[in-house]
Design a protein around this motif. Structure first.
Motif, mmCIF file in Angstrom:
data_model
loop_
_atom_site.group_PDB
_atom_site.id
_atom_site.type_symbol
_atom_site.label_atom_id
_atom_site.label_comp_id
_atom_site.label_asym_id
_atom_site.label_seq_id
_atom_site.Cartn_x
_atom_site.Cartn_y
_atom_site.Cartn_z
ATOM 1 N N UNK A 1 45.010 80.037 104.552
ATOM 2 C CA UNK A 1 44.383 80.890 103.552
ATOM 3 C C UNK A 1 44.468 82.360 103.938
ATOM 4 N N UNK A 2 44.233 82.642 105.228
ATOM 5 C CA UNK A 2 44.323 84.021 105.706
ATOM 6 C C UNK A 2 45.746 84.550 105.640
ATOM 7 N N UNK A 3 46.708 83.714 106.070
ATOM 8 C CA UNK A 3 48.113 84.123 106.046
ATOM 9 C C UNK A 3 48.565 84.391 104.614
ATOM 10 N N UNK A 4 48.174 83.513 103.708
ATOM 11 C CA UNK A 4 48.548 83.697 102.301
ATOM 12 C C UNK A 4 47.983 85.003 101.754
ATOM 13 N N UNK A 5 46.733 85.277 102.062
ATOM 14 C CA UNK A 5 46.101 86.522 101.604
ATOM 15 C C UNK A 5 46.852 87.740 102.138
ATOM 16 N N UNK A 6 47.209 87.699 103.427
ATOM 17 C CA UNK A 6 47.945 88.822 104.012
ATOM 18 C C UNK A 6 49.310 88.987 103.368
ATOM 19 N N UNK A 7 49.991 87.864 103.125
ATOM 20 C CA UNK A 7 51.330 87.950 102.541
ATOM 21 C C UNK A 7 51.285 88.408 101.084
ATOM 22 N N UNK A 8 50.233 88.088 100.381
ATOM 23 C CA UNK A 8 50.095 88.584 99.010
ATOM 24 C C UNK A 8 50.006 90.106 98.997
ATOM 25 N N UNK A 9 49.470 90.690 100.064
ATOM 26 C CA UNK A 9 49.390 92.147 100.175
ATOM 27 C C UNK A 9 50.673 92.744 100.744
ATOM 28 N N UNK A 10 51.242 92.083 101.763
ATOM 29 C CA UNK A 10 52.391 92.642 102.468
ATOM 30 C C UNK A 10 53.724 92.326 101.788
ATOM 31 N N UNK A 11 53.831 91.143 101.194
ATOM 32 C CA UNK A 11 55.086 90.710 100.565
ATOM 33 C C UNK A 11 54.825 90.115 99.178
ATOM 34 N N UNK A 12 54.292 90.922 98.261
ATOM 35 C CA UNK A 12 53.901 90.381 96.953
ATOM 36 C C UNK A 12 55.064 89.847 96.119
ATOM 37 N N UNK A 13 56.295 90.248 96.446
ATOM 38 C CA UNK A 13 57.447 89.782 95.670
ATOM 39 C C UNK A 13 58.108 88.546 96.294
#
Length: 206
Positions: free
Chosen positions: A114-126
């Motif tokens: 869940x944490x990794x997904x949240x970070x990736x939504x911010x860092x790599x949204x595409x």
């Protein structure tokens, strides 16, 4: 340290904090009437699916982080510096011990994903493919936790388990967030194979 019942633990899975409860057995286990009729078969399928997709998830994660993660993954993704639940069970361990260890492992993984997904939504949204795989893996671990909860309550009347979650990435730099994610996913890739080898014989029909 505090005592947190299973249902509360299930609600806490996505919290990026360390949390601890005590392993207790007693008479107040939540009802297991919601268990599906083929809960053991479903649990086996979920573990097998996670094992089959862990390598691809890790590889895709690295690809989406760019350099230096692609070329220096052995160094940057070395998981020795992060907390990860101890997994000291084997095929000779008692089934109850196996189930408790599995719950601790997948509760930790679910929160970490869940944490990794949240970070990736911010860092790599595409990075849609990566985000979809992270979401699907999180969904599978959530279902697995639900089934393990059912099995622990139904078979052993266990409704409280000692849980410790990983370190939050909140406030860290983008690089550190990426690194923490790859460390967790690499360790997950290493442990899930062992988990499958140990758990599946305990759940397979005799």
């Amino acid at each position: 340290t505090g005592i947190v019942p299973f249902m509360a633990l299930l609600l806490l899975q996505r919290r990026p904090v360390a949390s601890r409860a005590l392993l207790v057995t007693g008479s107040s286990c939540p009802g297991h009437g919601l268990c599906c009729s083929n809960v053991q078969e479903q649990t086996c399928r979920q573990v097998a699916l996670l094992n089959a997709t862990a390598q691809d998830l890790f590889s895709l994660y690295l690809k989406c982080q760019g350099e230096p993660f692609n070329s220096e993954s052995d160094k940057l993704c070395n998981p020795t510096s992060i907390f990860f639940p101890a997994f000291r069970i084997n095929r000779t361990s008692k089934r109850k011990e196996v189930m408790v260890a599995m719950y601790k492992l997948f509760a930790f993984l679910n929160a970490s994903l869940g944490n990794i997904t949240h970070d990736q939504e911010e860092l790599n949204p595409t990075a849609k493919e990566l985000l979809n795989r992270l979401h699907n893996t999180t969904k599978t671990t959530w279902g697995l936790i639900s089934n393990l909860t059912c099995l622990l309550c139904k078979n052993y009347n266990i409704f409280q388990v000692d849980i410790r979650y990983g370190e939050s990435s909140k406030g860290k730099s983008a690089f550190k967030k990426k690194q923490q994610g790859c460390q967790v996913l690499r360790k997950y890739m290493q442990v899930i194979g062992q988990a499958a080898r140990v758990l599946l014989p305990h759940l397979s029909p005799s």
